[in-house]
Design a protein around this motif. Structure first.
Motif, mmCIF file in Angstrom:
data_model
loop_
_atom_site.group_PDB
_atom_site.id
_atom_site.type_symbol
_atom_site.label_atom_id
_atom_site.label_comp_id
_atom_site.label_asym_id
_atom_site.label_seq_id
_atom_site.Cartn_x
_atom_site.Cartn_y
_atom_site.Cartn_z
ATOM 1 N N GLY A 96 -26.974 6.900 -0.166
ATOM 2 C CA GLY A 96 -26.026 5.839 -0.460
ATOM 3 C C GLY A 96 -25.494 5.911 -1.876
ATOM 4 N N GLY A 97 -26.345 6.247 -2.836
ATOM 5 C CA GLY A 97 -25.915 6.357 -4.223
ATOM 6 C C GLY A 97 -24.899 7.458 -4.425
ATOM 7 N N GLU A 98 -25.083 8.569 -3.732
ATOM 8 C CA GLU A 98 -24.131 9.661 -3.849
ATOM 9 C C GLU A 98 -22.784 9.271 -3.259
ATOM 10 O OE1 GLU A 98 -27.199 13.455 -3.624
ATOM 11 O OE2 GLU A 98 -26.216 12.748 -1.820
ATOM 12 N N VAL A 99 -22.801 8.529 -2.173
ATOM 13 C CA VAL A 99 -21.565 8.082 -1.542
ATOM 14 C C VAL A 99 -20.807 7.166 -2.492
ATOM 15 C CG1 VAL A 99 -20.588 6.717 0.345
ATOM 16 C CG2 VAL A 99 -22.419 8.346 0.801
ATOM 17 N N VAL A 100 -21.510 6.218 -3.100
ATOM 18 C CA VAL A 100 -20.874 5.302 -4.047
ATOM 19 C C VAL A 100 -20.325 6.070 -5.243
ATOM 20 C CG1 VAL A 100 -21.285 3.373 -5.627
ATOM 21 C CG2 VAL A 100 -22.228 3.310 -3.321
ATOM 22 N N ALA A 101 -21.096 7.012 -5.764
ATOM 23 C CA ALA A 101 -20.647 7.812 -6.909
ATOM 24 C C ALA A 101 -19.395 8.609 -6.553
ATOM 25 C CB ALA A 101 -21.760 8.732 -7.380
ATOM 26 N N LYS A 102 -19.346 9.186 -5.375
ATOM 27 C CA LYS A 102 -18.170 9.941 -4.956
ATOM 28 C C LYS A 102 -16.957 9.030 -4.843
ATOM 29 C CE LYS A 102 -20.430 13.677 -2.443
ATOM 30 N NZ LYS A 102 -20.654 14.295 -1.136
ATOM 31 N N GLU A 103 -17.149 7.833 -4.297
ATOM 32 C CA GLU A 103 -16.045 6.886 -4.167
ATOM 33 C C GLU A 103 -15.518 6.480 -5.537
ATOM 34 O OE1 GLU A 103 -15.550 7.132 -0.280
ATOM 35 O OE2 GLU A 103 -14.375 5.766 -1.503
ATOM 36 N N ILE A 104 -16.415 6.220 -6.463
ATOM 37 C CA ILE A 104 -16.002 5.816 -7.813
ATOM 38 C C ILE A 104 -15.254 6.943 -8.502
ATOM 39 C CG2 ILE A 104 -16.858 5.224 -10.112
ATOM 40 C CD1 ILE A 104 -19.078 3.611 -8.695
ATOM 41 N N SER A 105 -15.764 8.165 -8.385
ATOM 42 C CA SER A 105 -15.089 9.289 -9.033
ATOM 43 C C SER A 105 -13.752 9.581 -8.365
ATOM 44 C CB SER A 105 -15.969 10.537 -9.027
ATOM 45 O OG SER A 105 -16.155 11.017 -7.723
ATOM 46 N N ARG A 106 -13.666 9.410 -7.054
ATOM 47 C CA ARG A 106 -12.403 9.619 -6.346
ATOM 48 C C ARG A 106 -11.381 8.577 -6.774
ATOM 49 N NH1 ARG A 106 -12.369 10.299 0.017
ATOM 50 N NH2 ARG A 106 -14.450 9.641 -0.456
ATOM 51 N N GLU A 107 -11.807 7.324 -6.889
ATOM 52 C CA GLU A 107 -10.900 6.266 -7.335
ATOM 53 C C GLU A 107 -10.465 6.490 -8.777
ATOM 54 O OE1 GLU A 107 -12.823 2.535 -6.675
ATOM 55 O OE2 GLU A 107 -12.785 2.762 -4.499
ATOM 56 N N ALA A 108 -11.391 6.939 -9.617
ATOM 57 C CA ALA A 108 -11.051 7.192 -11.021
ATOM 58 C C ALA A 108 -10.060 8.338 -11.140
ATOM 59 C CB ALA A 108 -12.316 7.490 -11.817
ATOM 60 N N SER A 109 -10.250 9.394 -10.355
ATOM 61 C CA SER A 109 -9.323 10.521 -10.421
ATOM 62 C C SER A 109 -7.976 10.164 -9.810
ATOM 63 C CB SER A 109 -9.912 11.745 -9.725
ATOM 64 O OG SER A 109 -10.065 11.510 -8.346
ATOM 65 N N ALA A 110 -7.967 9.294 -8.794
ATOM 66 C CA ALA A 110 -6.711 8.865 -8.205
ATOM 67 C C ALA A 110 -5.929 7.948 -9.135
ATOM 68 C CB ALA A 110 -6.967 8.157 -6.882
ATOM 69 N N ALA A 111 -6.653 7.185 -9.954
ATOM 70 C CA ALA A 111 -6.001 6.258 -10.863
ATOM 71 C C ALA A 111 -5.385 6.970 -12.071
ATOM 72 C CB ALA A 111 -6.999 5.213 -11.357
ATOM 73 N N GLY A 137 0.820 -1.217 0.000
ATOM 74 C CA GLY A 137 0.000 0.000 0.000
ATOM 75 C C GLY A 137 0.849 1.261 0.000
ATOM 76 N N PHE A 138 1.940 1.252 0.772
ATOM 77 C CA PHE A 138 2.838 2.403 0.786
ATOM 78 C C PHE A 138 3.488 2.604 -0.580
ATOM 79 C CE2 PHE A 138 2.645 2.116 5.407
ATOM 80 C CZ PHE A 138 2.662 3.445 5.772
ATOM 81 N N VAL A 139 3.896 1.508 -1.203
ATOM 82 C CA VAL A 139 4.525 1.608 -2.522
ATOM 83 C C VAL A 139 3.522 2.141 -3.556
ATOM 84 C CG1 VAL A 139 5.551 0.263 -4.411
ATOM 85 C CG2 VAL A 139 6.240 -0.177 -2.042
ATOM 86 N N ILE A 140 2.315 1.589 -3.532
ATOM 87 C CA ILE A 140 1.282 2.053 -4.463
ATOM 88 C C ILE A 140 0.964 3.528 -4.215
ATOM 89 C CG2 ILE A 140 -1.167 1.811 -5.073
ATOM 90 C CD1 ILE A 140 -0.801 -1.216 -4.646
ATOM 91 N N ALA A 141 0.907 3.910 -2.950
ATOM 92 C CA ALA A 141 0.629 5.313 -2.617
ATOM 93 C C ALA A 141 1.719 6.224 -3.161
ATOM 94 C CB ALA A 141 0.500 5.475 -1.104
ATOM 95 N N ALA A 142 2.959 5.805 -3.020
ATOM 96 C CA ALA A 142 4.068 6.618 -3.525
ATOM 97 C C ALA A 142 3.998 6.745 -5.045
ATOM 98 C CB ALA A 142 5.400 6.011 -3.097
ATOM 99 N N VAL A 143 3.703 5.639 -5.725
ATOM 100 C CA VAL A 143 3.613 5.661 -7.192
ATOM 101 C C VAL A 143 2.464 6.564 -7.639
ATOM 102 C CG1 VAL A 143 3.076 4.250 -9.220
ATOM 103 C CG2 VAL A 143 4.726 3.429 -7.528
ATOM 104 N N LEU A 144 1.296 6.392 -7.026
ATOM 105 C CA LEU A 144 0.128 7.195 -7.431
ATOM 106 C C LEU A 144 0.337 8.683 -7.174
ATOM 107 C CD1 LEU A 144 -2.875 4.958 -6.298
ATOM 108 C CD2 LEU A 144 -2.032 5.342 -8.617
ATOM 109 N N SER A 145 0.912 9.009 -6.036
ATOM 110 C CA SER A 145 1.116 10.431 -5.742
ATOM 111 C C SER A 145 2.195 11.026 -6.638
ATOM 112 C CB SER A 145 1.462 10.638 -4.267
ATOM 113 O OG SER A 145 2.686 10.013 -3.961
#
Length: 133
Positions: free
Chosen positions: A117-132, A25-33
């Protein structure tokens, strides 16, 4: 009892997996950032990506360690071991909650009150997409 050495090996393997989860997780975090910083997203976005990813890996690692502690307690059950396990679970739950609050910036029950709940899921998906990216 013959199963105690088996339980010890299983616990050691699970704890090793927990350590690997945190390290990976630390390695992935370093790469993504680093990728976020190189793309010109800015230092704030790179830091947020780093912080969120490290927090998530620590949370997952804590869950794996709790599983190892539960299996360890099952190998030689006693009242003292059960009390120690309960204390460990309480401490790790508090740590998990505080890390989760730190990552999301809000209390879990407050977030549920403010959004559906739908808004929470949508925010998580968009956050993951922007982080990726």
């Amino acid at each position: 009892m013959i199963t105690e050495p088996l339980f010890e090996v299983v616990v050691m393997v699970i704890e090793f997996i927990g350590v690997c989860v945190v390290i990976i997780g630390f390695v992935i975090a370093a790469v993504l950032s680093t990728r976020a910083l190189r793309r010109g997203a800015g230092g704030t976005a790179a830091f947020q990506t780093l912080r969120t990813t490290i927090g998530g890996s620590i949370l997952l690692g804590l869950e794996v360690f709790v599983a190892a502690d539960i299996i360890h307690t099952l190998s030689a059950p006693s009242l003292e071991d059960a009390a120690v396990l309960g204390l460990i679970v309480i401490i790790r739950t508090i740590l998990s909650m505080s890390i989760q609050i730190e990552i999301e910036g809000t209390l879990p029950w407050r977030r549920a009150l403010l959004t559906s709940g739908g808004e929470v899921v949508a925010k998580e998906i968009s956050r993951e997409a922007s982080a990726a990216k």
